[in-house]
Each structure stands twice: as structure tokens, then as C-alpha cells.
Design an enzyme around this catalytic site. Structure first.
Site, PDB file in Angstrom:
ATOM      1  N   THR A  39      32.567   1.123   6.664  1.00 49.04           N
ATOM      2  CA  THR A  39      33.620   1.247   7.993  1.00 49.04           C
ATOM      3  C   THR A  39      32.609   0.569   9.256  1.00 49.04           C
ATOM      4  OG1 THR A  39      32.788   3.477   8.020  1.00 49.04           O
ATOM      5  CG2 THR A  39      34.837   3.206   7.284  1.00 49.04           C
ATOM      6  N   HIS A  44      24.546   4.697   8.822  1.00 51.53           N
ATOM      7  CA  HIS A  44      24.062   5.537   9.712  1.00 51.53           C
ATOM      8  C   HIS A  44      23.026   6.402   9.241  1.00 51.53           C
ATOM      9  CE1 HIS A  44      27.316   8.397   9.472  1.00 51.53           C
ATOM     10  NE2 HIS A  44      27.904   7.384   9.437  1.00 51.53           N
ATOM     11  N   HIS A  47      24.354   8.549   6.163  1.00 52.60           N
ATOM     12  CA  HIS A  47      24.446   8.115   4.784  1.00 52.60           C
ATOM     13  C   HIS A  47      23.077   7.957   4.141  1.00 52.60           C
ATOM     14  CE1 HIS A  47      27.458   5.060   7.032  1.00 52.60           C
ATOM     15  NE2 HIS A  47      28.193   5.853   5.664  1.00 52.60           N
ATOM     16  N   LYS A  81      40.013  14.225   6.267  1.00 49.04           N
ATOM     17  CA  LYS A  81      40.180  13.657   7.866  1.00 49.04           C
ATOM     18  C   LYS A  81      41.522  14.023   8.245  1.00 49.04           C
ATOM     19  CE  LYS A  81      36.968  10.594   7.575  1.00 49.04           C
ATOM     20  NZ  LYS A  81      36.260  10.853   6.216  1.00 49.04           N
ATOM     21  N   ARG A  85      44.006   6.790   8.853  1.00 52.00           N
ATOM     22  CA  ARG A  85      42.996   5.905   9.414  1.00 52.00           C
ATOM     23  C   ARG A  85      43.333   4.236   9.420  1.00 52.00           C
ATOM     24  NH1 ARG A  85      38.028   6.965   5.830  1.00 52.00           N
ATOM     25  NH2 ARG A  85      36.929   6.131   7.586  1.00 52.00           N
ATOM     26  N   GLN A 175      39.404   5.322  -6.450  1.00 46.10           N
ATOM     27  CA  GLN A 175      37.853   5.830  -6.598  1.00 46.10           C
ATOM     28  C   GLN A 175      37.589   6.163  -8.115  1.00 46.10           C
ATOM     29  OE1 GLN A 175      36.189   7.981  -3.366  1.00 46.10           O
ATOM     30  NE2 GLN A 175      34.537   8.979  -4.651  1.00 46.10           N
ATOM     31  N   ASP A 196      32.171  16.649   0.355  1.00 44.44           N
ATOM     32  CA  ASP A 196      33.333  16.115   0.415  1.00 44.44           C
ATOM     33  C   ASP A 196      34.293  15.249  -0.450  1.00 44.44           C
ATOM     34  OD1 ASP A 196      31.676  14.200   1.468  1.00 44.44           O
ATOM     35  OD2 ASP A 196      33.023  13.646   2.947  1.00 44.44           O
ATOM     36  N   LYS A 231      27.529  18.167  15.614  1.00 44.74           N
ATOM     37  CA  LYS A 231      27.572  17.379  14.486  1.00 44.74           C
ATOM     38  C   LYS A 231      26.278  16.654  14.419  1.00 44.74           C
ATOM     39  CE  LYS A 231      31.125  13.894  13.020  1.00 44.74           C
ATOM     40  NZ  LYS A 231      30.853  13.757  11.706  1.00 44.74           N
ATOM     41  N   LYS A 234      24.549  12.771  15.481  1.00 42.93           N
ATOM     42  CA  LYS A 234      25.140  12.346  16.808  1.00 42.93           C
ATOM     43  C   LYS A 234      24.231  12.409  18.059  1.00 42.93           C
ATOM     44  CE  LYS A 234      29.181  10.927  15.259  1.00 42.93           C
ATOM     45  NZ  LYS A 234      29.433   9.391  14.758  1.00 42.93           N
ATOM     46  N   THR A 235      23.936  11.405  18.942  1.00 43.46           N
ATOM     47  CA  THR A 235      23.421  11.770  20.400  1.00 43.46           C
ATOM     48  C   THR A 235      24.355  11.436  21.129  1.00 43.46           C
ATOM     49  OG1 THR A 235      22.495   9.232  20.159  1.00 43.46           O
ATOM     50  CG2 THR A 235      21.235  11.007  19.289  1.00 43.46           C
TER      51      THR A 235
END
Length: 431
Positions: A39, A44, A47, A81, A85, A175, A196, A231, A234-235
Site C-alpha cells: 500500500t 513501516h 511490518h 477495516k 478502500r 489470498q 487480523d 496506536k 505512529k509519531t
RNA sequence: GGGGGAAUACCAAAGCGGCCAACUGGGACGGACUGUAAAUCCGUUGACUUAUGUCUUCACAGGUUCGAAUCCUGUUUCCCCCA
């Protein structure tokens, strides 16, 4: 050979698995895959858990396969989600896949002659040839809609009332087919994934059973959480990326260094390959002197070194010492220009000509107007900050907004303006 | 389609003719303390070369008034109730 499960278990990386997986692994070398969604054009740190799982798998003597979802990425996984998307176009996707492949190559051993060397596949390679008609005849026939709808991830969307398109609904089948394909053609009998992914993975094992009567296995790792409920990964600046262009090695290092005490024990198990004894020793040290933050330092060191390099780690460490340690103007001046710029990589820079610099009358103008309000949005704010003791130039506190400018330029051309502890700007005075 | 209510700074929310650049809380930023943490305490949070000063703000456009975030008219948006 059987240590993989035990390894994950003590590291707290085992969420769930199909019952006979342990026995399956004990029979000899096995192959497992884990999918990455393209995506974005970089992985990041979210992963990273998956990457580490594959890494441990390889270290246990098994063969890891990293799958990049060139095909599935075109659809978008609806699992958990809340809304439909957006589809990515093929061009972006190709680019993303290529970038991610390159990153994965840094973690897993794809080279060499050993039988368990890692490999990389892209499901676009087999899915793109598959016509819709063939797919629904050969694959769709084996799975009922009832089965697909009963998945938690799908059910949630239906109950929300948001609905989901047929496209997203089909995702788990594709999948599932990936798993079947790899099982059939690459002898890959296990799929790994985040918790998930359980539903999607099990659709795969089910498909393998129904299409060929084969058996395949699933294993999931827990979702990484943070003790304060926010979360993970994340920053303020957004995601923490592995790509040094998106998240500088310094920022990356800082992210890990700032992990809370509650999370540190968990993270050091998940994100480093340090052995149990070492980790327990570090935890003991940490408990004795929490302010030393040995755990955080060790995590930051290990992960930064692994993702970037030893050199980058050392640079980040040095930058951190200068930025947060009790450094002085002398310390700054002692850096050579190249190191200085590397330390302050990513810090906003303002160019000023010699003539303009010479005409600046006081500190207030220098930090606000003359530097385009880089650090402060108005003179009023700058003045208040200075009076509040929150501004430093070249690591020395400024207390008078009207003070004259008589600073020594670092390396003959730079001034380091600092607001608070963490906000910097560089003024570069050029000829 | 009819009736009622509301719009205030980053968010929430007071103010209901002068004492209002606007209470309070959250957030953000800074300071002290500390571990580049948490907790706590303090300060700042419209702009201006800091000033018991000026200017621009309380959805938008007009109006009443010596004076409006506050009253009136119109416009827009949102919420609720009835069809």
C-alpha cells in the site's frame, strides 16, 4: 528444528496456530510464507513484526517465503477495516512492490547455497494470468459464501452497515488461492500473519483441503499494542518508515529510544534477536536503574543497526547525545561540517546572506522575521518564548529579546537555534 | 413541506449591551523537576520592536446604539420535532 514455536512463545509472538503445526515442523525443514501489502512504497515498523517472524523461521532452519501482494494489493484487504478502500493503480503498485522487495532483502538471507534460503514471490505473477471465469470455476466452486461470510472480519463490516463491495469480499478467496498456489507449487505448507489475518489464512488451509485434500497450517502473531492505548508505530510525524528517505535513521532511533518502560520488555523480545538470557539480564539491569533505560537503548541500537546500519546507528547515537546531552557550544563547534549536517539532518534550514545577517539588530528579529518564522509563528510568540527561557542559540540560553547578535558561527557559517528541547532550526550564513 | 433550537479561539464550553482579545476545561507549546519518561507545579496560547497602547476577531452581510460576541433584519450551515 522444532525451536521455532518455542522461540515465538517465549518472545510473546505467538497468538494462535493450527493444532498440529508443531508436529509438522518437527518432521524436518518446512516452508512458510507471509504476505506484505504494497500500500506504500516502503515498509513501516508495523511490518517489522512479520519480518521478524520470518527471520526467526529462517533461523530455526526453515525456509521463509516473503510474498508481496502485487495482485491482492489491487483489491485491498477489508479485514477489520471500517470502510471501503481506495484502489491503487497498477503503476503505483509496481513501484511499491519493487521498493518493498528491496527492503525485505535486507532482513532475510536470500543468497547462498543453504537449502533454507529465503525467497520472494509476487502473487501478481500467477494471479494476473488467471481469468475471472477460470477463477470462479476452479477456486470459487470450493468455498461457500456462507463460509466466507462467517469470518469475523467480514461479519463486522456487514453488521456495521457499511457494507463491502464484492471486490473486497473476494479478497480472502484470492489470498486463500495464493496459499494454495504456494502449497502446490513451492511446497509451502504454512502461512504466517498478524492476528487480523487468521480468517484469511484459514480460508487458504480450507481451500487446500477441499481442492486437493492437502493439509496446511496457520500461525498468527499478536497485534502490537502500546501500554497507553495509542496506536503503535505512529509519531506526530506519521508512520515510522524503514525507508531512510521517509524516516531518517535519527528519527527512527529516537522512536525506539522513547518507548515506554511498560512496552520495552515486550518490544525487545519482538524486535530484536537477542537471546533470552541476554534479555533477562537487561531487564534486571533496567529494573535496578530504570533511569538508565538500558532496554530502550538496546532496542534502539539493535533495531536501528538491523534496519539501517551500524554507521547510521552510531550517527544517530551521536546526534542524540549532542541534541539531548549536556552539550555546549564547544561540543557543537568541535564537529566538522559534514558530521554537523548529518546530526541535524531533517532540521529546517534557513539561508541568510552575509549582508543581511550583518544588519540584524537583535535576537528577536533573528529568530523570527529574518528566518521566515521557521521556529515561531509570530514575533509575539518568539518574544514570549525567549522571556520564558525556552530559546537557545548554539546551545546557550537567550534571555533578552533585544540582545545584540554576537555569536560565533559554527563551522564559520551556522547558527543553531533551539526552541525547547526538541525543536531546532539551522541558520546558514552564506557569502 | 411545517415548527423549534444552535453557530464563540485547535477542541469542548461560558459570556446574553460597556468591567471582553473574551471565564473554565482539554489539547498544544515552553519552564522547573526528571530518565529525551510518567506524575506534579508554573507560564504562554489573535497580531503588532511590551504597550495601564494600537489593530483584527465571537458563521456571513447589513442595521440599531455614544458603545455589540451580546439587540434587530437578511443569508448560509448544522441539530431536533412534526409531516
Amino acid at each position: 528444528m522444532n525451536s521455532f514455536i518455542q522461540e515465538l512463545r517465549w518472545r510473546g509472538m505467538l497468538q494462535d496456530m493450527t493444532p498440529d503445526l508443531e508436529e509438522h515442523l518437527s518432521k524436518g525443514m518446512a516452508s512458510a510464507y507471509l504476505g506484505f501489502d504494497p500500500t506504500a512504497d516502503s515498509l513501516h515498523i508495523g511490518h517489522l513484526v512479520g519480518v521478524m517472524t520470518l527471520l526467526h523461521f529462517q533461523r530455526s532452519g526453515h525456509q521463509p517465503v516473503a510474498l508481496v501482494g502485487g495482485a491482492t494489493g489491487m483489491i485491498g484487504d477489508p479485514s477489520f477495516k471500517s470502510a471501503e478502500r481506495n484502489l491503487l493503480d497498477k503503476l503505483t503498485l509496481d513501484h511499491n512492490v519493487a521498493c518493498i522487495q528491496k527492503q525485505l532483502a535486507k532482513f532475510l538471507d536470500f543468497s547462498g547455497q543453504q537449502p533454507n534460503k529465503a525467497s520472494l514471490v509476487n502473487n501478481y505473477d500467477w494471479m494476473s494470468q488467471f481469468t475471472f471465469l477460470d477463477f470462479i470455476r476452479e477456486v470459487g466452486k470450493h468455498i461457500t459464501v456462507n463460509y466466507m461470510m462467517s469470518k469475523d472480519s467480514v461479519k463486522r463490516r456487514l453488521e456495521d452497515g457499511n457494507g463491502l463491495s464484492f471486490t473486497e469480499f473476494s479478497y480472502q478467496l484470492i489470498q486463500g488461492y495464493d496459499f494454495y498456489y504456494l502449497w502446490k507449487n513451492k511446497n509451502c505448507s504454512i502461512q504466517l500473519g498478524g492476528s487480523d489475518q487468521w480468517g484469511n489464512i484459514v480460508t487458504g488451509t480450507e481451500l487446500i483441503r477441499r481442492m486437493d485434500g492437502g493439509s496446511a497450517f496457520a500461525l498468527t502473531v499478536p497485534l502490537i499494542t502500546k501500554a497507553d492505548g495509542t496506536k503503535f508505530g505512529k509519531t506526530e510525524g506519521g508512520s515510522v518508515w524503514l525507508d531512510p528517505e521517509k524516516t531518517s535513521p535519527y528519527a527512527f532511533y529516537q522512536f525506539w529510544l522513547n518507548v515506554s518502560d511498560e512496552d520495552a520488555s515486550k518490544y525487545i523480545r519482538i524486535f530484536t534477536v537477542l537471546d533470552q538470557a541476554t534479555i533477562e539480564r537487561l531487564e534486571k539491569d533496567h529494573a535496578e536503574a530504570p533511569h538508565q533505560r538500558v532496554l530502550q537503548k538496546e532496542i534502539a541500537k539493535e533495531v536501528t543497526t538491523m534496519v539501517h546500519s551500524k554507521v547510521e546507528y552510531e550517527m544517530a547515537l551521536k546526534a542524540s547525545e549532542i541534541l539531548f546531552g549536556k552539550s555546549s557550544t564547544e561540543d557543537l563547534a568541535s564537529l566538522d561540517e559534514r558530521t554537523f549536517l548529518a546530526v541535524f539532518d531533517g532540521v529546517p534550514q534557513v539561508q541568510l546572506t552575509q549582508e543581511i545577517y550583518a544588519t540584524i539588530e537583535n535576537v528577536l528579529d533573528l529568530v523570527s522575521e529574518k528566518t521566515n518564522y521557521t521556529l515561531f509563528s509570530s514575533k509575539g510568540e518568539a518574544r514570549k518564548m525567549i522571556l520564558g527561557g525556552g530559546v537557545s542559540i548554539n546551545k546557550e540560553k537567550v534571555d533578552d529579546p533585544q540582545g545584540k547578535i554576537n555569536y560565533t558561527l559554527l563551522q564559520g557559517k551556522y547558527l543553531l537555534v533551539q526552541k525547547g528541547k526538541k525543536n531546532y532550526a539551522i541558520v546558514a550564513v552564506t557569502a
